[in-house]
Design a protein around this motif. Structure first.
Motif, PDB file in Angstrom:
ATOM      1  N   THR A  64     -33.779   0.812  32.795  1.00  0.00           N
ATOM      2  CA  THR A  64     -33.511   0.881  31.361  1.00  0.00           C
ATOM      3  C   THR A  64     -33.188   2.302  30.910  1.00  0.00           C
ATOM      4  O   THR A  64     -32.405   2.495  29.983  1.00  0.00           O
ATOM      5  N   GLU A  68     -30.011   3.273  28.723  1.00  0.00           N
ATOM      6  CA  GLU A  68     -30.055   4.084  27.496  1.00  0.00           C
ATOM      7  C   GLU A  68     -29.111   5.290  27.618  1.00  0.00           C
ATOM      8  O   GLU A  68     -28.381   5.613  26.677  1.00  0.00           O
ATOM      9  N   SER A  85     -24.072 -10.994  25.696  1.00  0.00           N
ATOM     10  CA  SER A  85     -25.498 -11.289  25.844  1.00  0.00           C
ATOM     11  C   SER A  85     -25.755 -12.766  26.104  1.00  0.00           C
ATOM     12  O   SER A  85     -25.345 -13.622  25.329  1.00  0.00           O
ATOM     13  N   LYS A  88     -32.357 -12.067  28.223  1.00  0.00           N
ATOM     14  CA  LYS A  88     -33.209 -10.959  27.751  1.00  0.00           C
ATOM     15  C   LYS A  88     -32.582  -9.593  28.051  1.00  0.00           C
ATOM     16  O   LYS A  88     -32.759  -8.653  27.291  1.00  0.00           O
ATOM     17  N   GLU A  91     -29.816  -8.893  25.598  1.00  0.00           N
ATOM     18  CA  GLU A  91     -30.426  -8.512  24.320  1.00  0.00           C
ATOM     19  C   GLU A  91     -30.897  -7.048  24.348  1.00  0.00           C
ATOM     20  O   GLU A  91     -30.909  -6.369  23.324  1.00  0.00           O
ATOM     21  N   ARG A  92     -31.269  -6.581  25.536  1.00  0.00           N
ATOM     22  CA  ARG A  92     -31.675  -5.173  25.651  1.00  0.00           C
ATOM     23  C   ARG A  92     -30.495  -4.245  25.337  1.00  0.00           C
ATOM     24  O   ARG A  92     -30.657  -3.231  24.666  1.00  0.00           O
ATOM     25  N   TRP A  93     -29.308  -4.593  25.808  1.00  0.00           N
ATOM     26  CA  TRP A  93     -28.111  -3.798  25.467  1.00  0.00           C
ATOM     27  C   TRP A  93     -27.917  -3.748  23.953  1.00  0.00           C
ATOM     28  O   TRP A  93     -27.622  -2.708  23.378  1.00  0.00           O
ATOM     29  N   ARG A  94     -28.047  -4.902  23.319  1.00  0.00           N
ATOM     30  CA  ARG A  94     -27.864  -4.963  21.861  1.00  0.00           C
ATOM     31  C   ARG A  94     -28.862  -4.035  21.170  1.00  0.00           C
ATOM     32  O   ARG A  94     -28.493  -3.220  20.325  1.00  0.00           O
ATOM     33  N   ASP A  95     -30.137  -4.136  21.573  1.00  0.00           N
ATOM     34  CA  ASP A  95     -31.185  -3.321  20.939  1.00  0.00           C
ATOM     35  C   ASP A  95     -30.949  -1.828  21.177  1.00  0.00           C
ATOM     36  O   ASP A  95     -31.140  -1.012  20.281  1.00  0.00           O
ATOM     37  N   LEU A  96     -30.544  -1.490  22.396  1.00  0.00           N
ATOM     38  CA  LEU A  96     -30.287  -0.082  22.726  1.00  0.00           C
ATOM     39  C   LEU A  96     -29.134   0.475  21.887  1.00  0.00           C
ATOM     40  O   LEU A  96     -29.234   1.566  21.318  1.00  0.00           O
ATOM     41  N   GLN A  98     -28.014  -0.582  19.083  1.00  0.00           N
ATOM     42  CA  GLN A  98     -28.436  -0.490  17.683  1.00  0.00           C
ATOM     43  C   GLN A  98     -29.332   0.724  17.463  1.00  0.00           C
ATOM     44  O   GLN A  98     -29.214   1.423  16.460  1.00  0.00           O
ATOM     45  N   ALA A  99     -30.212   0.990  18.437  1.00  0.00           N
ATOM     46  CA  ALA A  99     -31.129   2.129  18.307  1.00  0.00           C
ATOM     47  C   ALA A  99     -30.359   3.446  18.199  1.00  0.00           C
ATOM     48  O   ALA A  99     -30.820   4.401  17.577  1.00  0.00           O
TER      49      ALA A  99
END
Ligand SMILES: *Cc1c(COP(=O)(O)O)cnc(C)c1O
Length: 393
Positions: A64, A68, A85, A88, A91-96, A98-99
């Motif tokens: 991860t 990132e 996506s 899971k 979804e981690r790519w999406r969250d990253l 967005q972060a």
């Protein structure tokens, strides 16, 4: 009976004995000529393992961290990016993204399925700065068609970077990284490389290196340019995970032996090994009347199998562990209780594959399902015998 602890999880995976011994006795300082030689040799072998001429970085991090790093090195806040996506890790790519303030568009597919190429084509506008995807989605056991998606991305132009999480894809899936134009492909040590968690790696294209000059997201430890500069001198920017490098060197030697002296040929042998174990496992599961979770696009990295109706996969996972010492992965998040996952990536052989299927027969019987002992094992043996016969011809 006595139980040996065996990992069948899609990371961490079983550790190669020679890697374990290499680590245990390793005490080299990283700013020495000997370590620089080891470092340079490992990076060069890693290019062969990945199958690329692009520069490869190996960092002390879990997978991860390098995911990132791909977001922070390649995009700026406000950049439009596309995430594919279907589980899971998607979804981690999406969250990253967005972060880091990207404007994230998502093409999704239901868990256990893969993407419609038309849906991707529809979203692939020229202003899309990057596409983030998995090669194999470890939460569902699905494989995505990286080659077809890469073709779409490359057709849409040089301003869109294709970033592939190949963390369970590398060593289980065939890629032509440079030929297809994959800008970054990411891997992790605890997967097909057969060593403990702690290293993540990536191969980076010239297009991606150029992007880093203008990308404005904050980055420090994961500044890939700093790492590239150090690697050119046989060093890492910060203290490397030295003993894991010793393990990695041993693993690459093992892969080289699998390929009769050639790491690239060893990579192919490792992929074929995973493919055969996966095919045996799918045949075994079906022979017991079980349904695959990703039947239309199964990965060779792992097989996700649905728990039979009325059975909680958590109870099956517990049985595997308590009765046989076999650590099988449950479903993640919403999929918990619904499926279990058996890995094939890395250091698995015929007896591991047959053994886990024999255990599955007992676990099914324990869940009060009618089981004909030998059904899964026999189906897997048929697959093996057919493949072995073809190989001999
Ligand atoms: C294991 C895995 C990761 C990375 O997980 P870490 O725990 O950060 O090493 C990412 N993507 C996929 C597909 C994986 O299987």
């Amino acid at each position: 009976m006595l139980r040996k602890n065996r990992l069948f999880t899609p990371g961490p995976t079983p550790i190669l004995p020679s890697a374990q011994t290499a680590m245990a006795s390793f005490a080299m300082h990283h700013r020495t000529a000997d370590f620089r030689a080891l470092y340079a040799r490992v990076l060069s072998d890693m290019k062969e393992f990945i199958g690329t001429k692009n520069d490869v970085l190996v960092l002390a991090s879990s997978g991860t961290g390098v995911m990132e790093g791909c977001v922070s090195n390649l995009t700026s806040p406000g950049d439009k990016v596309l995430v594919l996506s279907a589980g899971k890790f998607g979804e981690r790519w999406r969250d990253l993204a967005q972060a880091f303030g990207c404007v994230v568009e998502v093409v999704s597919a239901p868990y256990g399925e893969t993407f419609s190429l038309d849906a991707i084509r529809g979203k692939l506008t020229a202003d899309m700065r990057a596409i983030y995807m998995q090669a194999t989605e470890s939460s569902t056991g699905a494989r995505h068609d990286v080659e077809a998606i890469a073709r779409l991305v490359r057709k849409s132009g040089d301003d869109t970077l294709l970033v592939v999480d190949g963390i369970t894809g590398l060593g289980t899936t065939r890629f032509d990284v440079d030929g297809w134009g994959i800008d970054v492909i990411i891997g992790g040590s605890q997967k097909a490389l057969m060593i403990p968690p702690g290293l993540a790696y990536c191969a980076v294209s010239e297009r991606a290196w150029k992007r880093m000059e203008t990308a404005k997201s904050p980055r420090y430890y994961f500044d890939f340019r700093k790492e590239r500069k150090a690697a050119a001198k046989g060093e890492s920017a910060f203290t490397p995970a030295t003993s894991l490098f010793a393990a990695l060197a041993a693993a690459l030697d093992f892969i080289r032996q699998m390929g009769n002296g050639d790491v690239a040929a060893g990579r192919v042998a490792l992929i074929e090994n995973a493919e055969l174990a996966a095919e045996m496992t799918r045949a075994g599961a079906k022979a017991l009347g079980l349904e695959l979770f990703a039947p239309t696009c199964p990965a060779a990295a792992l097989t996700a199998i649905q728990a039979p109706d009325g059975v909680d996969s958590s109870a099956m996972v517990k049985q595997f562990r308590e009765v046989f010492g076999a650590v099988v992965a449950n479903g993640q998040a919403e999929m918990k209780g619904k499926l279990f996952r058996i890995a094939h990536l890395g250091y698995y052989d015929y007896l591991d594959t047959i053994g886990i299927l024999a255990a599955l027969e007992h676990v099914m019987a324990g869940a009060r399902r009618k089981v004909e002992y030998g059904a899964a094992v026999g189906a897997a043996q048929e697959v093996y015998a057919k493949t072995a016969m073809v190989a001999r011809k």
